[in-house]
Write an enzyme that holds these catalytic residues in place. Structure first.
Site, PDB file in Angstrom:
ATOM      1  N   LYS A   1       3.894  91.596  62.934  1.00  0.00           N
ATOM      2  CA  LYS A   1       3.850  93.260  62.312  1.00  0.00           C
ATOM      3  C   LYS A   1       2.601  93.689  61.558  1.00  0.00           C
ATOM      4  O   LYS A   1       1.802  93.024  61.173  1.00  0.00           O
ATOM      5  CB  LYS A   1       4.888  92.854  61.158  1.00  0.00           C
ATOM      6  CG  LYS A   1       5.579  94.189  60.363  1.00  0.00           C
ATOM      7  CD  LYS A   1       6.629  94.024  59.408  1.00  0.00           C
ATOM      8  CE  LYS A   1       6.893  95.100  58.660  1.00  0.00           C
ATOM      9  NZ  LYS A   1       8.008  94.913  57.855  1.00  0.00           N
TER      10      LYS A   1
ATOM     11  N   SER B   1      12.433  97.424  58.537  1.00  0.00           N
ATOM     12  CA  SER B   1      11.162  98.158  59.029  1.00  0.00           C
ATOM     13  C   SER B   1      10.294  97.197  60.148  1.00  0.00           C
ATOM     14  O   SER B   1       9.423  97.647  60.795  1.00  0.00           O
ATOM     15  CB  SER B   1      10.123  98.122  57.676  1.00  0.00           C
ATOM     16  OG  SER B   1       9.488  96.896  57.100  1.00  0.00           O
TER      17      SER B   1
ATOM     18  N   SER C   1      14.174  93.637  55.923  1.00  0.00           N
ATOM     19  CA  SER C   1      13.145  94.155  57.081  1.00  0.00           C
ATOM     20  C   SER C   1      13.184  93.301  58.187  1.00  0.00           C
ATOM     21  O   SER C   1      12.631  93.587  59.159  1.00  0.00           O
ATOM     22  CB  SER C   1      11.805  94.665  56.591  1.00  0.00           C
ATOM     23  OG  SER C   1      12.192  96.102  56.126  1.00  0.00           O
TER      24      SER C   1
HETATM   25  N1  GLN Z   1      14.934  99.037  54.259  1.00  0.00           N
HETATM   26  C1  GLN Z   1      14.420  98.469  52.973  1.00  0.00           C
HETATM   27  C2  GLN Z   1      13.667  99.397  52.244  1.00  0.00           C
HETATM   28  O1  GLN Z   1      13.502 100.706  52.858  1.00  0.00           O
HETATM   29  C3  GLN Z   1      13.788  97.255  53.062  1.00  0.00           C
HETATM   30  C4  GLN Z   1      12.430  97.264  53.529  1.00  0.00           C
HETATM   31  C5  GLN Z   1      12.005  95.796  53.783  1.00  0.00           C
HETATM   32  O2  GLN Z   1      12.452  95.019  53.637  1.00  0.00           O
HETATM   33  N2  GLN Z   1      10.439  95.997  53.986  1.00  0.00           N
HETATM   34  O3  GLN Z   1      13.146  99.394  51.248  1.00  0.00           O
END
Ligand code: GLN
Length: 471
Positions: free
Chosen positions: A76, A151, A175
């Site tokens: 990532k 994400s 994410s």
């Molecule tokens: N979707 C969640 C957010 O928008 C989690 C994002 C993540 O785990 N980095 O914060």
């Protein structure tokens, strides 16, 4: 050649059926063939990867025993890689090449893996669909007009399509698990402190963790084994030795006590997701597990509490992108204030929204009403799980309330986007380990089952995941 899983690659190289260079080429070819349609990678450095593969092939015979010898891995793009651009999906870091590697990168490389490229993600990992990337949305391999989740969407696509057998993602609120679920692969979020965060670009530091994605439990256990353990460069990383993560993979479901928070599952779960979840848990029961109804009374407050904590920490962490030390600097620099303003204009809308809201919930007069309250919810939630774990070994829910939603469906509606994480954020707020395992399909789209476990008991999660896979 088509790439198999990590274990198969390692075996084929050890038997000298293929070389690390052959495997690396196959991975790069597959990326080349598919990335145009899926946008899984922001940066691919074929030359760097092939050079490293050649040096592994030429290395001493002893290195061939390494657990990830010759295995291509996707990373990532919010995890720092020395000499390889790391953007965090943001214009602010578009031209940033880190002078150092994250501890996880050092560890996978020391284990023989080859980083082939950096995967697409929501800007600074803020999102659930990879649509908040400054480099364009990524696409779900099962349906190109849908999201891969986020994400860590790019990492999930890479593994789901066999571009690489394994990948690294990061979690603040789901994410790794959510995109894994939406793309039909496994995703793991370790106990907070199990894996070093050194070199992970910070979002919500009290929840951020790096986690692996793979197509099967054995590979996942192998990567976790490589990543886990103390790191003196991250003081939040526990001084606790790693366990043997492969030890319980064949223990089966017999005797496993699985908690089902039925009240939480009563609402808001898509029918097809619910059906796949029920079929999988019933199969576990048939295989000797017991299903026990549990209560998590404060779980309904998890999403708002998560939003407050995540935004508060983000507003603090992102203060460093001021145009002075590194990263993008705005054009307009007639005064310091202008320079800050024009620099920070490069953030995308979701990041700006969170910095503003995060600053708000931390400001005088609102701190107690929002931030302190959210921390109290966090403590209550921890207690809910402690109580549940007196009766059960793991808690099962679907990973995501829905299958992959269409691109564009939620991007203008932040609340709908945040609700994608209702079932995942509790593990981040409490620090508990959790895994998403494919458990079936609903209308042709993958469904993930999530298991949450006791702190440091990653081995039981892997055992449960293996039982689901083998059911
Ligand atoms: N979707 C969640 C957010 O928008 C989690 C994002 C993540 O785990 N980095 O914060």
């Amino acid at each position: 050649m088509t790439l198999g899983d990590a274990a198969a690659i390692r075996r084929a190289i050890a038997a000298r059926e293929v070389s690390a260079v052959d495997v690396c080429r196959a991975s790069l070819d597959r990326i080349e063939a598919l990335n145009g349609a899926l946008n899984a990678f922001i940066t691919v450095d074929a030359e760097r990867a092939l050079r490293r593969a050649a040096s592994l092939d030429d290395g001493p015979a002893t290195v061939r025993d390494l657990p990830l010898f010759g295995v291509p891995i996707a990373v990532k793009d919010n995890i720092c890689t020395r000499g390889l651009r790391t953007t965090a999906g943001s214009r602010i870091l578009e031209h940033y090449t880190p002078p150092y590697s994250a501890t996880v990168i050092e560890r996978v490389e020391a284990a023989g893996a080859i980083v082939v490229g950096k995967t697409n993600c929501d800007e600074f990992a803020m999102g659930s669909s990879t649509e908040h990337s400054a480099f364009g949305p990524a696409r779900n391999p099962w349906a190109h007009d849908r999201t891969p989740g986020g994400s860590s969407g790019g990492s999930a696509i890479a593994v789901a399509t066999g571009m690489t057998p394994i990948a690294l993602g990061s979690e603040t609120g789901g994410s790794v698990r959510q995109p894994a679920a939406l793309c039909g692969v496994l995703g793991f979020k370790p106990t907070y402190g199990r894996i070093s965060r050194y070199g992970l670009i910070a979002f919500g530091s009290s929840m951020d963790q790096i986690g692996p994605l793979a197509t099967n439990v054995t590979d996942l256990a192998t990567v976790l084994q490589v990543l886990a353990g103390e790191d003196l460069r991250d003081s939040s990383c526990a001084r606790r030795p790693a366990d043997d993560y492969s030890a319980m993979l064949n223990a089966g479901a017999r005797g496993l006590r699985i908690g089902i928070p039925s009240r939480i599952l009563a609402e808001g779960i898509e029918e097809g997701v619910r059906a796949a979840f029920d079929a999988a848990t019933e199969a576990l029961r048939d295989a000797g597990a017991s299903l026990i109804d549990i209560e998590l009374p404060h779980a309904r407050y998890a999403t708002p509490a998560y939003a407050i904590v995540a935004m508060a920490e983000a507003s603090s962490n992102l203060g460093r992108y001021d145009g002075v030390r590194y990263g993008h600097r705005g054009e307009k620099t007639s005064s310091l204030r202008d320079m800050y303003t024009s620099t920070r204009a490069a953030f995308g809308r979701e990041v700006k929204r969170r910095v503003l809201l995060g600053t708000y919930v931390l400001s005088g007069g609102y701190y107690d009403a929002f931030y302190t309250k959210a921390q109290q919810v966090r403590a209550l939630l921890r207690r809910d799980y402690e109580t549940a774990f007196e009766q059960v070994d793991v808690v099962a829910t679907p990973t995501s309330p829905t299958t992959a939603f269409p691109l564009g469906a939620r991007v203008e509606d932040p609340l709908q986007m945040y609700l994608a994480d209702v079932l995942t954020v509790s593990a981040n707020l409490t620090g508990l380990p959790a895994i998403s395992v494919p458990c079936g399909f609903a209308e042709g789209l993958p469904v993930g089952l999530q298991l949450t476990g006791r702190a440091w008991d990653e081995a039981t999660l892997l055992r449960g995941a293996a039982a689901i896979t083998n059911r």
